[in-house]
Design a protein around this motif. Sequence first.
Motif, mmCIF file in Angstrom:
data_model
loop_
_atom_site.group_PDB
_atom_site.id
_atom_site.type_symbol
_atom_site.label_atom_id
_atom_site.label_comp_id
_atom_site.label_asym_id
_atom_site.label_seq_id
_atom_site.Cartn_x
_atom_site.Cartn_y
_atom_site.Cartn_z
ATOM 1 N N SER A 368 0.912 -1.150 0.093
ATOM 2 C CA SER A 368 -0.123 -0.128 0.009
ATOM 3 C C SER A 368 0.757 1.166 0.172
ATOM 4 O O SER A 368 1.735 1.289 0.667
ATOM 5 N N ILE A 622 -3.655 -2.586 8.702
ATOM 6 C CA ILE A 622 -3.224 -1.301 8.262
ATOM 7 C C ILE A 622 -3.639 -0.576 9.475
ATOM 8 O O ILE A 622 -4.621 -0.409 10.112
ATOM 9 N N ASP A 644 1.379 -1.032 6.838
ATOM 10 C CA ASP A 644 0.629 -1.886 6.318
ATOM 11 C C ASP A 644 1.238 -3.514 6.629
ATOM 12 O O ASP A 644 2.261 -3.571 5.974
#
Length: 715
Positions: A368, A622, A644
């Motif tokens: 991410s 996350i 993450d």
Amino acid sequence: MNLIKITFVIIISFYINLKVYAEPVHKNDYDVSEQVGIPTGVIFNPSGTKMYVTGFNGNSGRVAQYSLSVPYSTSSGVSLDANIITEIAAVLKRPQDIKFNSDGSKVLILSTSSVDGNQDSVAIWSLGTPYDITTIISTGVSEIPLSNDPRGFDFNTDGTKMFILLATTNQIEQFDLTTPYDPSDIDITLPKATLSNLKGDSYHQGFGFSSDGYKMFVIKADRDSDDTELNIIEEYDLTTPFEITTASKNEKTYNTQTASEGNMRIAGITFNFSQGANKFYHLDFDDNKLVREYDLPCAYGIITCIDPTNDKDDVASIEAQSEATKKLIQHNTYPVLNRMEWLRRNSERVNLTNQNIKFQFNNAMLNSLSDTLIPLYLSNDSNDKSNYQNSSWSFWSEGTISIGNTGNTNQSSSKSIDTSAITLGADKKGKDNIMRGIALRFGADDIDVGDLGSALDMSSFSLTFYESKPKGEQRFTDHLIGISFINSDLINNSGSASTKGDRYGEQLYGSLSLRDTFSKDQLNFTPKLKINYGITHLGAFTETGAAGLNLNYDDQYIGNFTSALGTSLDNTYDFKNGSFIPYFDFEYYADMSPSSKQKFSYASNDESFTLENINNSTHNFISGIGFDFISENGLNLMTKYTRDQAKNNKNDSFIIALDYRASHRSSYAMSIEDTSTKLSHNKELNGFKINLDSHYDFFKDDQDYGVFLEISNIN
């Protein structure tokens, strides 16, 4: 009659689709008897324009260098460069094999007898000109004693491992070298590993590796000149490159001789490495003194073709393509959805605009890219408190720099990634209190695969349409849908040859997010539910660059479906000069996407393979923490740290945004996009709008600095 026709069609179809492995095809013989006597070793320079053959005549060691007008071709335009027997004969009596170091500045020759009395040794000469034996320097020659009748040797890709084939013990020994291509400090009684090979009825006369170290070949010569069945080549597959303890012998062997060719004894082996190893060469040192050239159906295909699904770099390259396209959906949806959350936190404030400064460091492949973006003001009720009318568009942007890597696995090599992207968005709130907008993202992913130079450069352009609907005072439904266009440049490097390919793709994606805020005084608690979905098509393509290694890739379809459940918590502290808003985010998302598969085949012989079960991590967590500071004098600051975390990988990011607005008619902003720093000043004066922008690229050697001035009429 119909049954006969059907049966006939089935049989014909069976034979059409049956793939029979094609054996090597003998191409040419080149006589080297006049130059080297009994030939024992053969090799080429990296471009294939020079051929080198070692041998001996009695007790006189010899090496000959030939120029080739056609690279790697022994059938035309072959000429002897010079006779340099003297330099070799002064040191070695019976050379057996020849190798160069990585840049051709040194030549190493293995021998079973030397002038100094060593029974077995390897000698090292320096060359005045790389890969030119005619410039050999006869002084300062290093000679390293060996034992047990060595008949062949080879090195791994970087020269830090040396392998010696021993005829006396029928073994291959592996040594680690402190200095690449320099065995002077090895203890021949302490090899790192040993591979025993049954003697059979043949002499062990040479061996070599494929350039990537996943295949190894052992040459065995006939002991009885009347037997035509014992000149054979054995093939070994290695699960770990250049680690002989992982080698397993193929049950099949290749017999190089037919009865019509007379007496033969074979030695040495090499390939046209830089052309993709679709040719191989060995020597005949019995009745005829020849270099024998063969065409192969595929890279190193003396017995079998290399299975790309067993090559860690090939598998990692396919995984990288699949993972990058799936992560692209996440990268496109997070900016828009997180924009809504930022606006909710600051819905009671006006004149909110900022430009993100975002740095990211991770150790997971394309994880991410982190989230919070650069919004302008949006109220979540029907009261317009901003200086913008409902019909006005608000604009925002984001720049991202990402550096990271992921380790290797049992199936694939490690990957390192450098990602940069910029997202530009515009939205407005209509009279129905629904905010609708559009976002454009331009992204570039540079992924290095393994240690041999394989890489994937993926560029993408994404167009996203989104809307946020209030379902109450603090409840929202956010939905988006978009399309991406993907272009990938791929390089697969086997160590001495590389293939290239261009691949195009398209992607449809969407996301649905539900969130509700519960407030008590200044404390806000926001649970949220999110679903991402999409489908990606990667087009078929054919690699170019190395005939024996080129692969045809079929179309690939990659599905994506992830669900996420999370919450955020924030509180507002009002002070005399502004407001301080700390917040915390937590989210769990599960990747429930179906596994994809990639079918591909060799371009040279259509032998096909399939890589199954390509998928990502299933469970991810996350978490993020940060704060906003909104001052009364127009200075706004936002920061956020995010992690993450998934199995075997994690991603850390840090975001900081700074904005100063002196009034609704004058503002200052700073942003970093990729490697460029931008300073902006906007002002309205006497009916005119004045924009002053400056930029500075801080990573360029030759600095790029510029100033842009725009004056326009407000009306």
